[in-house]
Motif scaffolding. Structure first.
Motif, mmCIF file in Angstrom:
data_model
loop_
_atom_site.group_PDB
_atom_site.id
_atom_site.type_symbol
_atom_site.label_atom_id
_atom_site.label_comp_id
_atom_site.label_asym_id
_atom_site.label_seq_id
_atom_site.Cartn_x
_atom_site.Cartn_y
_atom_site.Cartn_z
ATOM 1 N N ILE A 1 -0.164 44.188 23.579
ATOM 2 C CA ILE A 1 -1.407 43.577 23.082
ATOM 3 C C ILE A 1 -1.460 43.628 21.555
ATOM 4 N N GLU A 2 -1.087 44.788 20.977
ATOM 5 C CA GLU A 2 -1.132 44.909 19.506
ATOM 6 C C GLU A 2 -0.186 43.914 18.842
ATOM 7 N N VAL B 1 -6.842 47.486 20.441
ATOM 8 C CA VAL B 1 -7.162 48.186 21.693
ATOM 9 C C VAL B 1 -6.881 49.682 21.554
ATOM 10 N N ALA C 1 -4.727 37.300 30.501
ATOM 11 C CA ALA C 1 -4.362 36.583 29.267
ATOM 12 C C ALA C 1 -5.341 35.438 29.023
ATOM 13 N N ILE D 1 -1.884 37.891 25.739
ATOM 14 C CA ILE D 1 -2.367 38.941 26.657
ATOM 15 C C ILE D 1 -3.517 39.705 25.996
ATOM 16 N N ILE D 2 -4.623 39.832 26.722
ATOM 17 C CA ILE D 2 -5.791 40.532 26.157
ATOM 18 C C ILE D 2 -6.164 41.774 26.970
ATOM 19 N N GLY D 3 -5.496 41.967 28.103
ATOM 20 C CA GLY D 3 -5.784 43.169 28.884
ATOM 21 C C GLY D 3 -4.648 43.494 29.832
ATOM 22 N N GLY E 1 -7.486 47.166 26.861
ATOM 23 C CA GLY E 1 -8.063 45.851 26.581
ATOM 24 C C GLY E 1 -9.044 45.407 27.647
#
Ligand code: FAD
Ligand code: NAD
Length: 472
Positions: A433-434, A348, A405, A412-414, A363
């Protein structure tokens, strides 16, 4: 003049180019940086830094003005109206830029980078002719990094000059215009439009799209739109600026709406902020065998162009056109040239808009995830329930943190945030996120009280159905 030879030649000293040069020099490569202007590029000289200085001054001035109208909720009042010395403000802002310019130059020197001042033009893939104050200098390089950045987009019927300003002009005004029309309510338009409103201009936004800040989702921009409307700032959406006519005191602007009506508006100044374009002209790109991706230079994950030993980084390689992306690409390109096994492949890249309130997007939003057919769980924690947010803002918390998520494994994606000073949390969001954090990981992390950061684990806990400071 004799040709100069080097291992690495960087064209352009913005946040992409100077970072590449410092890294390259520190890795022991004989490095030359060619820059026509001050090192630091758009970001430092006429972008990120000067704009944030004006935004900050605007917020301070607005607070003082509020106090001059009587004791507000904070109980603070001023017996006379505050005044603004624009010359002094510009000196302060220019001082910050100068200090940072000095820092960048010192770092380049410390990394043994040779800086050649002048406009460069490639005559072939590895030979650059630089127009210096002492005449033309040829630089022949084993490796080339193209970091020429971006330039402002102009609307042909609204040429810059006189009363039509670019963002660079707006950052150097001699006085605050009484009336200002901002054409384009994207990142720059909103940031600078709000700053000028806070510094005393009556601002109107003219935006071609259906809403402000189209790069951020609707749920996020709603609090910004509310703030603008509360401040009685006019926003014209689905409206395109067509032409200007300079007058003695005011300039008239014809705006065409989606219904094809023409509306004539008047202002002392018109600020045009309708985007930026890759800087690919007048430096000999046509003399190089470099493939393009539309208007941008095409690069792969190692930032290689289609030409042998020619790399490209930053705005000239496309969206997102952000300083931190350029810097990260610069460092990676230098490391790859030095033989390290690296690539530019972030999960991201955070985006922040320094609006009122601030926005952070990292994200995927719930809508992005749905468009990709990802099953998600998502929840918001309102900043109205965060003690620190309330104690630093007299307009309520005004915002939220939203966590999204994957439903399958809770990764978690955002993370998206709206609120006063929320930009400072962008690092925490990216780190989560990373590092592939799951909702449970973030929900269990102890954050100091009272801080804005506490809203992040609360949002993660809300997504798990277990928030503490929220009704369930
Ligand atoms: P640039 O910074 O554009 O640098 C390119 C450099 O190359 C320039 O110094 C130019 O003089 C030099 N150059 C080009 N061609 C030649 C040549 N032929 N010879 C010699 N020199 C040459 N981004 C953020 O992340 N956060 C923000 O808050 C933010 N705010 C912004 C506010 C404004 C008003 C603007 C305009 C931009 C803002 N940006 C922000 C975007 C950010 O400035 C850019 O993404 C960033 O500067 C890109 O870096 P770069 O190194 O790719 O290019
Ligand atoms: P932008 O793409 O963010 O916004 C341009 C806006 O102008 C859009 O909303 C678009 O619909 C509108 N528009 C286009 N043509 C129009 C017309 N004829 N009439 C009315 N509206 C019109 O571009 P920007 O604000 O110029 O910023 C350029 C880039 O600089 C951004 O994409 C961003 O990458 C970078 N930037 C970043 C920050 C930050 O990170 N905080 C701040 C400023 C700029």
């Amino acid at each position: 003049m004799n040709n100069i030879e080097c291992d690495v030649l960087v064209l352009g000293g913005g946040p992409g180019g100077y970072a590449a040069a410092i890294r390259s020099g520190r890795l022991g490569l004989n490095t030359i940086l060619v820059e026509a202007d001050e090192c630091g590029g758009t970001c430092l000289n006429r972008g990120c830094i000067p704009s944030k200085a004006l935004i900050h001054a605007g917020l301070k001035f607005r607070d003082l003005q509020t106090m001059a109208t009587g004791p507000g909720v904070l109980g603070l009042s001023l017996s006379s109206k505050p005044s603004l010395d624009v010359g002094h403000l510009m000196d302060w802002k220019n001082g910050i830029v100068k200090q940072l310019n000095g820092g960048v130059n010192a770092l380049l020197k410390n990394a043994n980078v040779t800086v050649i001042k002048g406009w460069g033009r490639f005559i072939d893939g590895k030979t650059l002719m630089v127009d210096t104050t002492n005449g033309e200098q040829a630089v022949v390089a084993k490796n080339v990094i193209l970091a020429t950045g971006s330039v402002v987009s102009e609307i042909p019927s609204l040429p810059f000059g006189l009363s039509v300003m670019s963002s660079a002009d707006a950052l150097n005004v001699k006085e605050i215009p009484k009336r200002l029309i901002v054409v384009g309510a994207g990142y720059i338009g909103i940031e600078l439009g709000v700053a000028f409103h806070n510094l005393g201009s009556k601002v109107t936004f003219v935006e071609a799209g259906g809403r402000i800040l189209p790069g951020f989702d609707k749920e996020m921009t709603a609090p910004v739109e509310r703030w603008l409307r509360n401040e009685k700032i006019e926003i014209l959406t689905d409206a395109k600026a067509r032409s200007v006519k300079p007058g003695k005191k005011q300039t008239s602007l014809d705006v065409v709406t989606d219904k094809n009506d023409v509306q004539t508006m008047y202002a002392e100044k018109i600020l045009v902020t309708v985007g930026r374009q890759a800087n690919t002209k007048n430096w000999g790109l046509e003399n190089m065998a470099v493939d393009m991706d539309g208007a941008f230079i095409k690069v792969d994950k190692q930032l290689r162009t289609s030409m042998n030993r020619v790399w490209a980084i930053g705005d000239v390689t496309g969206e997102p056109m952000l300083a931190h992306k350029a810097t990260a690409q610069g460092e990676r390109a230098a490391e790859i040239i030095a033989g390290h096994k690296r690539e530019f492949n972030p999960l991201v890249i955070p985006a922040v808009c320094f609006s009122e309130p601030e926005l952070v997007a990292v994200g995927l939003s719930p809508d992005d995830a749905k468009a990709k057919n990802i099953d998600i769980i998502s929840a918001k924690f309102p900043l109205d329930a965060n003690g620190r947010a309330l104690t630093q803002s007299y307009d309520k918390g005004r915002g939220f943190i939203r966590v999204t998520a994957r439903k399958s494994d809770h990764v978690i994606i955002g993370v998206h945030g709206v609120g006063v000073h929320i930009s400072e949390l962008s690092g925490a969001f990216v780190t989560a996120i990373e590092m592939a954090a799951r909702l449970e990981d973030v929900a269990d992390i102890i954050h100091a009280h009272p801080t804005l950061g506490e809203a992040f684990p609360e949002a993660a806990a809300a997504a798990l159905g277990q928030p503490l400071h929220m009704m369930t």
